[in-house]
Design a protein around this motif. Structure first.
Motif, PDB file in Angstrom:
ATOM      1  N   VAL A 150       9.541   7.993 -12.846  1.00 22.82           N
ATOM      2  CA  VAL A 150      10.203   8.813 -13.870  1.00 22.82           C
ATOM      3  C   VAL A 150       9.983  10.307 -13.632  1.00 22.82           C
ATOM      4  O   VAL A 150      10.641  11.139 -14.258  1.00 22.82           O
ATOM      5  CB  VAL A 150       9.758   8.446 -15.301  1.00 22.82           C
ATOM      6  CG1 VAL A 150      10.114   7.016 -15.622  1.00 22.82           C
ATOM      7  CG2 VAL A 150       8.271   8.728 -15.511  1.00 22.82           C
ATOM      8  N   GLY A 151       9.062  10.669 -12.751  1.00 20.73           N
ATOM      9  CA  GLY A 151       8.890  12.075 -12.400  1.00 20.73           C
ATOM     10  C   GLY A 151       7.697  12.750 -13.046  1.00 20.73           C
ATOM     11  O   GLY A 151       7.693  13.971 -13.210  1.00 20.73           O
ATOM     12  N   LYS A 152       6.668  12.003 -13.376  1.00 22.81           N
ATOM     13  CA  LYS A 152       5.490  12.588 -14.037  1.00 22.81           C
ATOM     14  C   LYS A 152       4.806  13.621 -13.147  1.00 22.81           C
ATOM     15  O   LYS A 152       4.455  14.713 -13.598  1.00 22.81           O
ATOM     16  CB  LYS A 152       4.513  11.476 -14.432  1.00 22.81           C
ATOM     17  CG  LYS A 152       5.088  10.448 -15.407  1.00 22.81           C
ATOM     18  CD  LYS A 152       4.071   9.418 -15.844  1.00 22.81           C
ATOM     19  CE  LYS A 152       3.628   8.500 -14.737  1.00 22.81           C
ATOM     20  NZ  LYS A 152       4.714   7.570 -14.291  1.00 22.81           N
ATOM     21  N   THR A 153       4.631  13.285 -11.877  1.00 22.42           N
ATOM     22  CA  THR A 153       3.989  14.224 -10.960  1.00 22.42           C
ATOM     23  C   THR A 153       4.848  15.466 -10.762  1.00 22.42           C
ATOM     24  O   THR A 153       4.337  16.593 -10.713  1.00 22.42           O
ATOM     25  CB  THR A 153       3.726  13.548  -9.603  1.00 22.42           C
ATOM     26  OG1 THR A 153       2.847  12.429  -9.799  1.00 22.42           O
ATOM     27  CG2 THR A 153       3.100  14.526  -8.628  1.00 22.42           C
ATOM     28  N   GLU A 154       6.146  15.278 -10.655  1.00 24.94           N
ATOM     29  CA  GLU A 154       7.074  16.401 -10.530  1.00 24.94           C
ATOM     30  C   GLU A 154       6.946  17.348 -11.716  1.00 24.94           C
ATOM     31  O   GLU A 154       6.979  18.578 -11.563  1.00 24.94           O
ATOM     32  CB  GLU A 154       8.494  15.865 -10.423  1.00 24.94           C
ATOM     33  CG  GLU A 154       9.554  16.902 -10.113  1.00 24.94           C
ATOM     34  CD  GLU A 154      10.921  16.281  -9.948  1.00 24.94           C
ATOM     35  OE1 GLU A 154      11.918  17.019 -10.069  1.00 24.94           O
ATOM     36  OE2 GLU A 154      11.008  15.061  -9.714  1.00 24.94           O
ATOM     37  N   LEU A 155       6.745  16.788 -12.900  1.00 25.20           N
ATOM     38  CA  LEU A 155       6.597  17.606 -14.099  1.00 25.20           C
ATOM     39  C   LEU A 155       5.272  18.354 -14.103  1.00 25.20           C
ATOM     40  O   LEU A 155       5.211  19.518 -14.522  1.00 25.20           O
ATOM     41  CB  LEU A 155       6.724  16.731 -15.349  1.00 25.20           C
ATOM     42  CG  LEU A 155       8.124  16.158 -15.594  1.00 25.20           C
ATOM     43  CD1 LEU A 155       8.110  15.183 -16.760  1.00 25.20           C
ATOM     44  CD2 LEU A 155       9.130  17.278 -15.853  1.00 25.20           C
TER      45      LEU A 155
END
Length: 352
Positions: A150-155
């Motif tokens: 879902v993109g947690k690291t990207e966030l």
């Protein structure tokens, strides 16, 4: 020769730590971004130690001088160069004993201003452990939850770019916390001590008492999250669920694990998929390997998500009461929402 305690040394501005331990000791863990200026190499240190045990202190010192004498000029030049770049130099060895004391005395006597760290690396390690055991009584995590991709690291990366404090455990462990986790990092995984130090550094130098962190299990790759830090992640507090369309999740995972990787990574993927035979069965694994060989990457990733990872992690996702649920469609939009949440948390308003 001046001495300084670790809690005071860490607060000095424009400071460089010089680690005079061996390269092996340094790689196991070291203070912040310390510069390694070993008095002995690994073999020399072992030899001096053996002589100390078998023949005595004075014989060991004599041998030590034989090893150190040819290095003194270069050590002086390096210390002089560093003293022109930094306001403070703090030198340390394992326990603040003979290695750091002898170097500090010598360099101080010829005009290099520096501190010797009381207790050496051992005092730093004790300080880190005590800090991690107590700091979460003061600080609070804002935990990002969500299914794989879902993109947690990207966030977390985007929040850090916006000067918001984050603790990125996966980056610190050089592993994304799954069977495939090592593929995205070229570096060797850190030792447990180094992992602890990285967490310590992010907390110790944080500007806020509210830090974003990704929901993680107790183990991240080869590293264990310290108990008090893990308890602070799972306790009642601030929890945000990130949601994302499965097509976007698939594209993100393909980009991270496949499209930007080389042939060695594809072979690593093959090996990882083979480890699922007991969990998924030979027929399913053979099907997945065929998709990999035919470069049907998005179909492969979607099947892994739908039939394995989503059911596995849905239990974890469902066990929390969330302060907010955010849809990740546009990174700028969701980042603004997270920053707004952070501001509200700092002001002491609990969102529901």
């Amino acid at each position: 020769m001046k001495t300084i305690k670790i809690e005071n040394a860490l607060k000095l501005e424009k400071t460089i730590f010089i680690d005079v331990r061996t390269e092996k000791e340094y790689l196991d863990d070291h203070i912040l971004n310390a510069y390694n200026m070993p008095l002995f190499d690994n073999d020399e240190y072992c030899e001096v130690g053996t002589i100390y045990k078998q023949e005595g202190k004075h014989e060991a010192i004599d041998k030590g001088f034989d090893f150190v004498s040819p290095k003194l000029k270069d050590m002086y030049k390096l210390a002089k160069e560093l003293s022109s770049e930094y306001e403070h130099i703090v030198i340390y060895c394992a326990r603040g004993g003979m290695r750091s004391g002898s170097v500090a005395n010598l360099l101080s006597s010829i005009g290099i201003d520096m501190y010797k760290l009381e207790g050496g690396y051992k005092s730093y390690r004790n300080y880190v452990q005590n800090y991690l055991s107590n700091i979460m009584n003061k600080k609070q995590f804002i935990v990002l939850h969500g299914l794989t991709g879902v993109g947690k690291t990207e966030l977390l990366i985007e929040l850090e770019k916006n000067n918001i404090d984050v603790v990125d455990l996966e980056y610190m462990a050089r592993n994304t916390g799954s069977v495939f986790g090592f593929i995205t990092y070229d570096e060797k995984p850190p030792t447990q001590k180094t992992f602890d130090s990285r967490i310590f550094e992010s907390l110790f130098f944080s500007k806020s008492d509210y830090l974003f962190i990704e929901s993680e299990s107790k183990r991240v790759g080869h590293s264990l999250v310290p108990s008090d830090i893990y308890e602070a992640i799972i306790r009642d507090g601030y929890h945000i669920l990130i949601e994302c369309d499965i097509k976007d999740r698939v594209k993100r995972l393909c980009k991270d694990y496949i499209y930007d990787r080389n042939e060695d990574n594809i072979q690593a993927l093959r090996q990882c998929i083979n480890t699922f035979r007991k969990r998924l069965g030979n027929k399913t694994v053979d099907e997945y390997l065929e998709l990999l060989d035919n470069e049907n990457y998005e179909e492969l990733v979607e099947k892994f998500l739908v039939f394995y990872y989503d059911p596995l992690y849905m239990h974890s996702v469902n066990q929390y009461k969330y302060n907010d649920i955010m849809k990740f469609e546009d990174i700028n939009d969701i980042t603004e929402k997270l920053i707004s949440f952070h501001k509200t948390a700092k002001e002491g308003v609990k969102q529901c």
